[in-house]
Motif scaffolding. Structure first.
Motif, short mmCIF file in Angstrom:
data_model
loop_
_atom_site.label_atom_id
_atom_site.label_comp_id
_atom_site.label_asym_id
_atom_site.label_seq_id
_atom_site.Cartn_x
_atom_site.Cartn_y
_atom_site.Cartn_z
N HIS A 115 2.90 5.96 -1.02
CA HIS A 115 0.87 6.73 -0.74
C HIS A 115 1.26 6.88 0.90
O HIS A 115 1.38 5.76 1.98
CB HIS A 115 -0.18 4.80 -1.09
CG HIS A 115 -0.33 4.86 -2.67
ND1 HIS A 115 -0.37 4.16 -3.47
CD2 HIS A 115 0.67 5.94 -4.03
CE1 HIS A 115 -0.41 4.34 -4.44
NE2 HIS A 115 0.56 5.55 -4.84
N ASN A 116 -0.15 7.31 1.81
CA ASN A 116 -0.19 6.79 3.29
C ASN A 116 -1.26 5.53 2.96
O ASN A 116 -1.85 5.26 2.43
CB ASN A 116 -1.28 8.06 4.00
CG ASN A 116 -2.46 8.15 2.59
OD1 ASN A 116 -2.89 7.52 2.12
ND2 ASN A 116 -3.64 8.32 3.64
N THR A 117 -1.57 4.62 4.37
CA THR A 117 -1.66 3.86 4.71
C THR A 117 -3.72 3.70 4.02
O THR A 117 -4.23 5.31 5.11
CB THR A 117 -1.68 3.23 5.73
OG1 THR A 117 -0.51 2.70 5.94
CG2 THR A 117 -2.41 1.58 5.84
N PRO A 118 -4.42 3.32 4.00
CA PRO A 118 -6.01 3.83 3.26
C PRO A 118 -6.73 3.83 4.89
O PRO A 118 -6.34 1.93 5.56
CB PRO A 118 -6.50 2.83 2.51
CG PRO A 118 -5.47 2.01 1.96
CD PRO A 118 -3.70 2.04 2.50
N VAL A 119 -7.69 4.42 5.03
CA VAL A 119 -8.19 4.02 5.71
C VAL A 119 -8.66 2.46 6.27
O VAL A 119 -8.81 2.16 7.56
CB VAL A 119 -9.71 5.08 6.13
CG1 VAL A 119 -10.40 4.87 7.04
CG2 VAL A 119 -8.74 6.69 6.82
N GLU A 120 -9.10 2.07 5.52
CA GLU A 120 -9.92 0.63 5.79
C GLU A 120 -9.02 -0.37 6.18
O GLU A 120 -9.50 -1.24 6.85
CB GLU A 120 -10.62 0.56 3.67
CG GLU A 120 -11.63 1.24 3.60
CD GLU A 120 -11.12 2.45 3.28
OE1 GLU A 120 -11.65 3.08 2.39
OE2 GLU A 120 -9.80 2.51 2.93
N ASN A 160 1.76 4.60 9.18
CA ASN A 160 1.03 4.81 8.27
C ASN A 160 2.09 6.44 8.32
O ASN A 160 2.32 7.03 9.93
CB ASN A 160 -0.48 5.63 8.61
CG ASN A 160 -0.87 6.39 7.66
OD1 ASN A 160 -0.73 5.89 6.40
ND2 ASN A 160 -1.22 8.27 8.15
N GLU A 177 0.42 -1.41 -0.18
CA GLU A 177 0.37 0.10 0.32
C GLU A 177 0.86 1.22 -0.23
O GLU A 177 0.50 2.17 -1.00
CB GLU A 177 -1.28 0.22 1.14
CG GLU A 177 -1.69 -1.29 1.14
CD GLU A 177 -2.98 -0.69 0.35
OE1 GLU A 177 -3.15 -0.09 -0.78
OE2 GLU A 177 -4.62 -1.43 0.51
N ARG A 205 -6.32 14.26 11.57
CA ARG A 205 -6.80 12.79 12.16
C ARG A 205 -7.07 12.32 13.60
O ARG A 205 -6.75 12.39 14.15
CB ARG A 205 -5.65 11.90 11.48
CG ARG A 205 -5.89 10.63 11.27
CD ARG A 205 -4.89 9.87 10.71
NE ARG A 205 -4.59 9.64 9.49
CZ ARG A 205 -4.97 8.85 8.65
NH1 ARG A 205 -6.18 8.44 8.60
NH2 ARG A 205 -4.59 9.14 7.39
N ASP A 218 1.68 10.74 7.69
CA ASP A 218 0.36 11.15 6.93
C ASP A 218 1.24 12.05 6.14
O ASP A 218 2.23 12.36 5.90
CB ASP A 218 0.07 12.05 8.22
CG ASP A 218 -1.86 11.14 8.58
OD1 ASP A 218 -1.63 10.87 7.84
OD2 ASP A 218 -2.29 10.93 9.22
#
Length: 556
Positions: free
Chosen positions: A413-418, A386, A40, A451, A388
């Motif tokens: 990328h950042n780590t998706p919330v899901e 993550n 990710e 966040r 940010d």
């Protein structure tokens, strides 16, 4: 005997094939990795080399790994001995002082043979989640390298195609997350073998002599192009100073200094004057410092060209052994955040000589965090992280972009919330752009974000930020935004603002991350009032800030 010059079309086709091989290695790694930091966040670096250890091609990956494998490969081959490398061998290197990174960035490399002799090498570097360091997750307060995990100076994990099960079991039994780590190791092996197949296909298609001549010409062209670009830039020397909050062990600020010189078709980044090596883990190995310098250097020379060894030939990096930017054994090196600030430190120096070409500071740092604990559903141990987003700095012609990944990690990328919520005990209750987080200016910085996290199970939350006490710098009279902050346990007796810290959390606890915007450029009072009104309408700037910072009255 002089080699014949290949035509440009053939050279370019060979280059494209080599880059495609690296990109297919990348696709293999992403599709087979176990760890979301790899598949990710894209925390990896993949590269192809010739037999002379010259960088030939790279895949898209973490920006700070730009050419970092060069240093690692050279040290690894030197340690193992080229005469001891055979087809099918795969070597593991994570010894920080040779690996241009901390101990959890594991570099695997393999030789590629053709027609009975060595043609080149393939490298895949990726972040592993645990190698038995003193603390789970990220190590924030180590005082020597032996607290930072199992170390491999250049160890064969595969020999002549067969795995060394003793080494693999050693890794397995020294990790808190053995399935992830062994799975990621095999994903890197799969990527290397994909690259090996593609290199053999390229050699079969074009012939080894043609490929080697194309590589020579590409490297010659890269060096000539970079040199020409440097000669077209302002010539001179400029010095910049900045500060880390602390070293993770003591409270004192840590001095960073660089002098950048552009002259005679070369660029030199001299980090002399920076702090001596610290007791805590913010020291950078030399290879990592070189990699950070390459990020800034390439942005000003050949930003749109695929990197090869020639592009970096005009770059010089100077350090003093035993200092912040040249860690030597046994200095602690785990918290590599110094490198994030180093990229912007170079830009800060260059801004003095070319203010119209350099943007203001972009958030100043990478606001990272990690969570470790037992998963609330299945009870297994987990570690997830993550990085940010921040606001980018404004330039002389444009507002800053953002929120976005920091400029030293633009390809990640950042780590998706899901993913964060599914694989941990965290719930993200709010994720939004922070109004008034950008530095005001004729061109304003990009905004940071907010966040808010609620914890549904106990564990440890690790905040990793090294710039919470000094604001991101602005240019030409622009305003400096507030630095990033972490507000722990808001609204309770335990409320505190922290930078880099490991916090014990309980179910129901909350933490709020407030990331910095970018620095402004130019006098805010000269900003187009219509742009200010548009910023208020979009929620980037409040009506009060429009009035106080820009002198524009806005009724909402």
């Amino acid at each position: 005997m002089t080699q014949p010059v290949l035509d440009g079309a053939t050279t370019e086709v060979v280059r494209s094939y080599l880059v495609a091989a690296a990109e297919e290695m990348r696709a293999t790694l992403i599709r087979t990795a176990f760890n979301p930091v790899i598949y990710e966040v894209l925390d990896f670096g993949i590269s192809v080399y010739d037999a002379k250890l010259r960088l030939v091609a790279e895949a898209t990956g973490l920006t700070r790994f730009l050419g970092a494998n060069d240093y690692s490969l050279r040290k690894g081959v030197e340690y193992v001995g080229v005469e001891n490398l055979h087809p099918g061998d795969i070597v593991l290197l994570n010894y920080p002082y040779w690996n241009a990174a901390h101990a959890y960035d594991a570099t695997l490399f393999m030789p590629v043979f053709s027609e009975g002799s060595l043609f080149g090498y393939l490298c895949v570097r990726a972040h592993w989640m645990d190698l038995g360091a003193k603390d789970p997750g990220y190590v924030l307060d180590s005082t020597d390298v032996h607290q930072e995990g199992l170390l491999f100076p250049g160890t064969k994990v595969f020999e002549r195609g067969a795995p060394d099960t003793k080494i693999l079991e050693l890794i397995r039994f020294n990790s808190r997350l053995p399935e992830l780590v062994i799975g990621d190791l095999h994903a890197q092996v799969a990527a290397l073998r994909t690259g090996e197949r593609r290199i053999h296909e390229i050699l079969a298609k074009f012939g080894r002599r043609t490929v080697e001549r194309a590589i020579d010409q590409l490297i010659e062209l890269g060096a000539a192009t970079a040199t020409e670009m440097l000669r077209g830039l302002p010539q001179g020397s400029w010095t910049a100073v900045d500060w880390l909050d602390d070293d993770g062990v003591s409270d004192y600020a840590v001095r960073m200094q660089v002098t950048v010189t552009i002259a005679d078709g070369t660029m030199t980044c001299d980090f002399t004057g920076s702090a001596p090596a610290t007791r805590g883990p913010v020291n950078l190995p030399l290879g990592s410092t070189i990699a950070c310098a390459r990020v800034a250097y390439k942005a000003f020379t050949t930003p749109y060209e695929q990197a090869n060894a020639g592009h970096f030939a005009p770059l010089r990096v100077r350090t003093e052994p035993g200092t912040l930017f040249h860690a030597t054994y046994p200095a602690a090196t785990f918290t590599q955040w110094t490198g994030n600030l180093a990229v912007e430190l170079i830009y800060k120096a260059l801004a003095q000589g070319m203010p119209d070409r350099v943007a203001a500071c972009s958030g100043g740092d990478v606001p990272g965090f990690m969570m470790v604990g037992e998963h609330p559903e299945h009870g297994g141990f987990y570690a997830i992280s993550n990085n940010d987003l921040v606001g980018w700095g404004a330039s002389a012609t444009h507002d800053g972009h953002g929120p976005a990944n920091h400029i030293c990690q633009t390809a990640g990328h950042n780590t998706p919330v899901e993913v964060l919520e599914a694989r941990s005990g965290m719930v993200v209750e709010r994720l939004e752009i922070r109004c008034d987080s950008a530095g005001a200016g004729r061109f304003r910085g990009g905004c940071g974000l907010r966040r808010d996290i609620r914890f549904r199970s106990a564990g440890e939350f690790l905040s990793v930020i090294k710039r919470t006490k000094t604001p991101p710098w602005a240019l030409a009279g622009g305003a400096e935004p507030e630095p990033s902050q972490v507000l722990a346990f808001p609204g309770t007796e335990r409320e505190q603002r922290v930078g880099t810290k490991r916090l014990t959390v309980r179910p129901g606890d909350r933490i709020s991350l407030l990331t910095a915007g970018g620095g402004g450029h130019g006098d805010p009072r000269t900003r187009d009032p219509d742009l200010v009104r548009a910023d208020v309408a979009e929620g980037y700037v409040s009506a009060a800030a429009a009035r106080n910072d820009y002198g524009v009255e806005v009724s909402r």
